[in-house]
Write a protein that holds these residues in place. Structure first.
Motif, PDB file in Angstrom:
ATOM      1  N   HIS A   1       0.903  -1.308  -0.054  1.00 35.09           N
ATOM      2  CA  HIS A   1       0.149  -0.013   0.049  1.00 35.09           C
ATOM      3  C   HIS A   1       1.033   1.365  -0.029  1.00 35.09           C
ATOM      4  O   HIS A   1       0.984   1.881   0.706  1.00 35.09           O
ATOM      5  CB  HIS A   1      -0.847  -0.024   1.073  1.00 35.09           C
ATOM      6  N   GLN A   2       1.547   1.383  -1.135  1.00 36.30           N
ATOM      7  CA  GLN A   2       2.557   2.565  -1.118  1.00 36.30           C
ATOM      8  C   GLN A   2       2.342   3.372  -2.485  1.00 36.30           C
ATOM      9  O   GLN A   2       2.091   2.627  -3.608  1.00 36.30           O
ATOM     10  CB  GLN A   2       4.074   1.954  -1.274  1.00 36.30           C
ATOM     11  N   PRO A   3       2.454   4.662  -2.544  1.00 32.77           N
ATOM     12  CA  PRO A   3       2.240   5.286  -4.046  1.00 32.77           C
ATOM     13  C   PRO A   3       3.600   5.480  -4.414  1.00 32.77           C
ATOM     14  O   PRO A   3       4.441   5.274  -3.794  1.00 32.77           O
ATOM     15  CB  PRO A   3       1.601   6.673  -3.493  1.00 32.77           C
TER      16      PRO A   3
ATOM     17  N   THR B   1      -2.045   3.931  -4.872  1.00 30.67           N
ATOM     18  CA  THR B   1      -1.037   2.945  -4.412  1.00 30.67           C
ATOM     19  C   THR B   1      -1.083   1.783  -5.367  1.00 30.67           C
ATOM     20  O   THR B   1      -1.836   1.365  -6.072  1.00 30.67           O
ATOM     21  CB  THR B   1      -1.288   2.746  -2.982  1.00 30.67           C
TER      22      THR B   1
END
Length: 798
Positions: free
Chosen positions: A611-613, A716
Motif C-alpha cells: 500500500h505504497q504510492p 497506491t
C-alpha cells in the motif's frame, strides 16, 4: 470475405438441362424435415425476393416450397442431396463452394437449392494469413441461404478428413479430392471447431506429437491434476485466476511452470506460488531449453526418440580445451557433487549462449555454485543422467504431450498506439512483435490440450488485425479448434473497464471452451472494429439482468490513509473493518481462499501488502495541491486557464502564470498541449463513483487520471491491485515502479477466474457447442474455499 448476402449469379445458358428427378419426398416427411417451408397460405404472402439470407435470421421469411426432392439433373449430371457443388460467382472471381442441404420447388414453380457454404481460408477471419493453410483446405460454415438451381455450375469433390493435431509445417496425407475439410467455421463468433468427432482416444493421442519419433504421448502421472504452463507470466495473475476458476468447476489445475523475463515478477510468482517451477528467462531461450531437454530425455531412454546414447562431448573438444574443472595453475581439481539446475542462455555473460547446468562442487556450499556449459561436463555423464532422470520424474520442464494447458499474453509493443514507428505493412518483421512467433512456436512444440492467448484490443485493430489473424491462422494450421473473444474486466466484478482479447485453442479430442457471460453492468468505452464487435462476450445481452457495476469506493474506501512518501510495504488495516462485500472478500486470509495454501504466509492478523504510492517529485506534489477534491477535477482547475469555444484549454492572458517553489510553472506546457488541448487526463483526480478505464503500468499523473479522490498522491500499488482483483495477501516484489508494472500488465484476476471455470467445464465435457456460458458465481465471493462445492452444485442443478 464471402458473406451470406453475396449475390450468386445464374449461368448464361438459357437451354441448359436442369430438372428434378425421381419422386418428390412425401408431403408428410417433407413437412417434418422442413416445417418452415410449408406454412399456411395466409403466411405465404410474406415471401421476399430471391436473395441469400443468414441461416439464423431467415426463419420467418424462408422461401416457401410446393415439394422437396433428393436428386436433380444439371447438364446431364446427377446431383444428390448432400453433394458439394461449385456455385456461380461474379465475373473474375473463383466459384463459390457449397453443400446442397435442400432441393425444392418453390410455390412460384421455380427450382431451388439451399446451400451451406464452404469458406476458403482467405474468406474467413484468417484473410491474408491463408498462406499458413495447407493447399485444398476449406471450412464448412454455418451460413446457409436459398438460391435458384441454375446457379449451380458443377459438382466438386470435397473429402471429409479426420481432424488431428499436426505441426504447422507438416503436410497431411489426403485422399484424391478437389478440396478437403475437417472444421466448421462459425459466423459471427469467429470459431473454428471440429466438423466431426475424432474416432477414438487412442488414435487421437497418437496424433498429438508433431513428428514420427514423438509417437508416444507423455501422460501426466497425477491423473487428478491438470498441468498449466504460464508463459509471459508476469506476477502470475492469469494463472492465479485460471486455477481458481478451474477449482470452481471441480478441476484441480496446477500452475506447474511459469516463465517471464522480468526477475521481480518471477520473485512475486515464487513467493505467492511455491508449487510452481518459475523460470526467469526469455521465452525464446525457454523454447530452446525445452528442445534440449527433450534430447536429453531421449538420450537417457526416458522417452522414445531418435537420439542415441552418446557422450555429452567428444574427445577432441576435451583435448583442445583441457580439463574444464582445473584451476588456472593446474594444481587443484574441482569435483562435481551434483547438478542443481539447467538453462539455455549466457549466464556467465561471455556472449556464448548455450545449454548450461548449475554445478554444486564437492566440499563447497550453495553460494559457490557456478553455471557451466554442457561441453565442460564430458566426464560427468553419471551426474548428468542423475539430474535429468530426477528432473524428468518431477516434471522439472514440460515435454511434448505433458502439458494440459498453456496460457499467456505475448508482448506486442509494436502495435501500441503510442508507437509512431509501427510497421503496418509487415507487423511480424517488427522485433517488438516477434514474441507472437515464439509463443506459437512453443505451442507447436509442446502441443498442449488447451491454449489461451491474451492481448490488447489493438491486436484486432492494428494493420487490419494482422497479429490477431496470425494467431488464429497458426492455431488452425496446427488443427486446433479456435474461438476469438473479448472480455471487459469490469463486467466480472471490478470497477475497471479494461477490454482485452482472448483466443481459445483446443485439440480435436477436447471441447472448445466458451466465453463467460458478464455478471455486472459495465459499458465498453473501447472502439472495436465492426468485424469483431459480436465476439465481445455479452454482446446484445440485456444489461438490466446484471448486477450493478462496482465503483472505486466499493474497492478501496477501507484502505488506511497514506502519504506521498509512504515507506512501509507492510501494514495493518483500519480498525473500522471492510465497508463493502468486495472489501470483505478481497481481505480474506490465504487459508480461507481457493488459492494454494502453501503460497506466501498466513499470519493470525492479516497483513496489507504494497500500500505504497509512487513518490512524486516536489514539483508534481505541489501541483496536486491545486487539484480540487471533487469529481472530474484535473489540471484545468488550476488557476489562469479557460476553455474557448472549441472546448480547448487556453491560458488567460489577464492572469499571470503562477510558479512553483522551484521556479517552474504550476501549469506545465505538456498538459496544455496534450491531445490538442482537449484532454482532461493530465493530473486527473479519480472519484468514488468512478469506474476506472484501465489500470496502467506507469503511475505518473502527467497524462492519466490516477490521483486519489481525497489524498494528495497517486493511487497506491495495492489500490491498483484491488482494481485488478488481486487479493490483499498477494505480495509483490521489486521497487515500487516495478510493482506498478506487474499490476498494470496483469490479466484481471476475475477474468481469469471466469475463463478458468469455462475451461474446467469444457475439459469435463460439460459444455455444449454454444460460444458463451453463464457463471454460477460472482467475484470476489467465489474466492472462498467452500465456494468450489457451491459453484459445482449450482451448475449441476441447472
Amino acid at each position: 470475405m464471402m458473406t451470406s448476402n453475396t449475390q450468386k449469379l445464374k449461368r448464361a445458358e438459357p437451354d441448359s438441362d436442369l430438372c428434378f428427378t425421381g419422386k418428390p419426398v412425401s408431403v408428410e416427411e417433407a413437412r417434418i424435415k422442413w416445417p418452415l417451408r410449408y406454412k399456411s397460405k395466409s403466411r405465404r404472402t410474406a415471401r421476399v425476393k430471391k436473395k441469400p439470407k443468414k441461416k439464423k435470421d431467415d426463419d420467418e421469411n424462408r422461401q416457401q416450397a410446393s415439394s422437396h426432392y433428393e436428386q436433380a439433373m444439371i447438364d446431364g449430371v446427377l446431383v444428390n442431396l448432400g453433394d458439394d457443388v461449385y456455385v456461380m460467382a461474379e465475373e473474375g472471381n473463383p466459384y463459390h463452394i457449397a453443400k446442397i442441404v435442400e432441393l425444392f420447388q418453390g410455390i412460384d414453380g421455380e427450382p431451388y437449392f439451399r446451400s451451406q457454404w464452404f469458406y476458403r481460408p482467405n474468406e474467413t477471419v484468417i484473410k491474408r494469413l491463408a498462406v499458413y493453410m495447407q493447399e485444398k483446405r476449406v471450412f464448412l460454415s454455418n451460413v446457409e441461404d436459398d438460391n435458384h438451381l441454375n446457379c449451380v455450375h458443377s459438382k466438386v469433390n470435397i473429402a471429409k478428413v479426420p481432424l488431428k493435431i499436426t505441426s504447422g509445417i507438416q503436410k497431411r496425407d489426403l485422399p484424391p479430392c478437389d478440396y478437403y475439410y475437417d472444421m466448421i467455421y462459425e459466423m459471427p463468433q469467429l470459431t473454428f471447431s471440429k466438423a466431426f468427432d475424432v474416432p477414438t482416444d487412442s488414435e487421437a493421442s497418437s496424433s498429438t506429437i508433431s513428428s514420427d519419433h514423438d509417437s508416444n504421448r507423455i501422460e501426466n502421472p497425477h491423473k487428478n491434476e491438470k498441468f498449466l504452463l504460464d508463459l509471459y507470466s508476469g506476477c502470475g495473475a492469469m494463472s492465479t485466476g485460471l486455477t481458481m476458476g478451474a477449482a470452481l468447476s471441480g478441476i484441480k489445475l496446477v500452475t506447474k511452470w511459469a516463465v517471464d523475463i522480468n526477475s521481480f515478477a518471477c520473485e512475486s510468482v515464487k513467493w505467492n506460488h511455491p508449487e510452481t517451477e518459475v523460470r526467469n528467462e526469455a521465452a525464446g531461450d525457454f523454447l530452446t531449453l525445452l528442445k534440449e531437454w527433450k534430447k536429453l530425455s531421449e538420450m537417457f531412454g526416458l522417452i522414445p526418440g531418435s537420439v542415441s546414447q552418446e557422450p555429452v562431448t567428444d574427445v577432441e573438444d576435451e583435448e583442445e580445451g583441457g580439463d574444464q574443472n582445473d584451476e588456472a595453475d593446474g594444481n587443484e581439481v574441482f569435483e562435481v557433487e551434483k547438478l542443481v539446475d539447467i538453462c539455455f542462455g549466457d549466464p556467465k555473460y561471455l556472449n556464448k549462449p548455450a545449454l548450461h547446468f548449475k554445478v554444486r562442487w564437492q566440499g563447497y556450499g550453495e553460494d559457490e555454485d557456478t553455471w557451466e556449459p554442457i561441453d565442460g561436463l564430458g566426464n560427468c555423464e553419471d551426474k548428468l543422467k542423475e539430474f535429468v532422470t530426477k528432473g524428468f520424474k518431477s516434471n522439472l520442464l514440460p515435454l511434448p504431450g505433458s502439458v494440459d494447458f498453456v496460457c499467456g499474453g505475448p508482448p506486442c509493443q509494436g502495435i501500441s498506439g503510442h508507437n509512431r514507428y509501427r510497421n503496418k505493412e509487415q507487423p511480424l518483421e517488427d522485433v517488438r512483435n516477434q514474441q507472437m512467433l515464439v509463443y506459437m512456436d512453443i505451442i507447436d512444440f509442446l502441443k498442449p490440450k488447451y491454449v489461451l492467448m491474451e492481448n490488447v484490443v489493438d491486436l484486432l485493430k492494428f494493420s487490419d488485425g494482422f497479429l490477431g489473424r496470425y494467431a488464429v491462422a497458426r492455431l488452425v494450421a496446427m488443427n486446433y479448434q479456435t474461438r476469438v473473444g473479448m472480455m471487459i474486466a469490469g463486467s466480472y466484478g471490478l470497477p475497471q473497464v479494461r477490454n482485452r482479447v482472448f483466443i481459445w485453442g483446443a485439440q480435436p479430442t477436447e471441447k472448445l471452451p466458451p466465453y463467460p457471460l458478464p455478471t455486472h453492468k459495465v459499458l465498453n468505452k473501447c472502439p472495436i472494429p465492426i468485424e469483431f464487435k459480436k465476439v465481445l462476450s455479452g454482446h446484445g445481452l440485456d444489461l438490466e439482468t446484471l448486477e450493478e457495476g462496482l465503483t472505486l469506493a466499493d474497492a478501496i474506501s477501507d484502505l488506511p490513509q497514506v502519504t506521498n512518501w509512504e515507506e512501509n510495504d507492510e501494514m495493518h488495516y483500519n480498525e473500522a473493518g471492510p465497508k463493502t462485500d468486495f472489501q470483505k472478500f478481497i481481505r480474506l486470509k490465504r487459508s480461507e481462499t481457493l488459492i494454494p495454501k502453501d503460497g506466501g504466509e498466513d499470519s493470525d492478523e492479516p497483513i496489507l501488502y504494497d500500500h505504497q504510492p509512487l513518490v512524486l517529485s516536489d514539483d508534481d506534489f505541489e501541483r496536486l495541491q491545486y487539484i480540487p477534491k471533487k469529481k472530474g477535477a484535473n489540471f484545468r482547475d488550476m488557476p489562469g486557464l479557460y476553455l474557448d469555444e472549441k472546448k480547448q484549454v487556453q491560458f488567460n492572458p489577464l492572469v499571470e502564470r503562477i510558479k512553483l517553489k522551484s521556479g517552474k510553472f504550476v501549469v506545465p506546457d505538456y498538459a496544455m498541449s496534450y491531445v490538442n488541448r482537449k484532454s482532461k487526463r493530465p493530473f486527473g483526480r479519480t472519484w468514488w463513483d468512478d469506474i476506472v478505464n484501465t489500470v496502467v503500468t506507469r503511475a505518473e499523473p502527467h497524462n492519466q487520471i490516477i490521483i486519489h479522490p481525497l489524498q494528495d498522491r497517486v493511487l497506491t500499488v495495492r489500490e491498483n491491485a484491488r482494481l485488478q482483483g488481486f487479493p490483499d495477501f498477494y505480495k509483490l516484489f521489486g521497487p515500487v515502479k516495478e510493482k506498478y508494472i506487474q499490476v498494470g500488465n496483469a490479466v484481471a484476476v476475475p477474468v481469469g477466474v471466469a475463463l478458468g471455470y469455462a475451461f474446467g467445464m469444457a475439459s469435463q465435457g460439460l459444455t455444449d457447442d454454444q460460444p458463451v456460458i453463464k457463471l454460477p458465481f460472482k467475484f470476489p465471493e467465489c474466492m472462498l474455499a467452500n465456494a468450489e462445492d457451491e459453484a459445482v452444485a449450482e451448475d449441476h442443478s441447472d
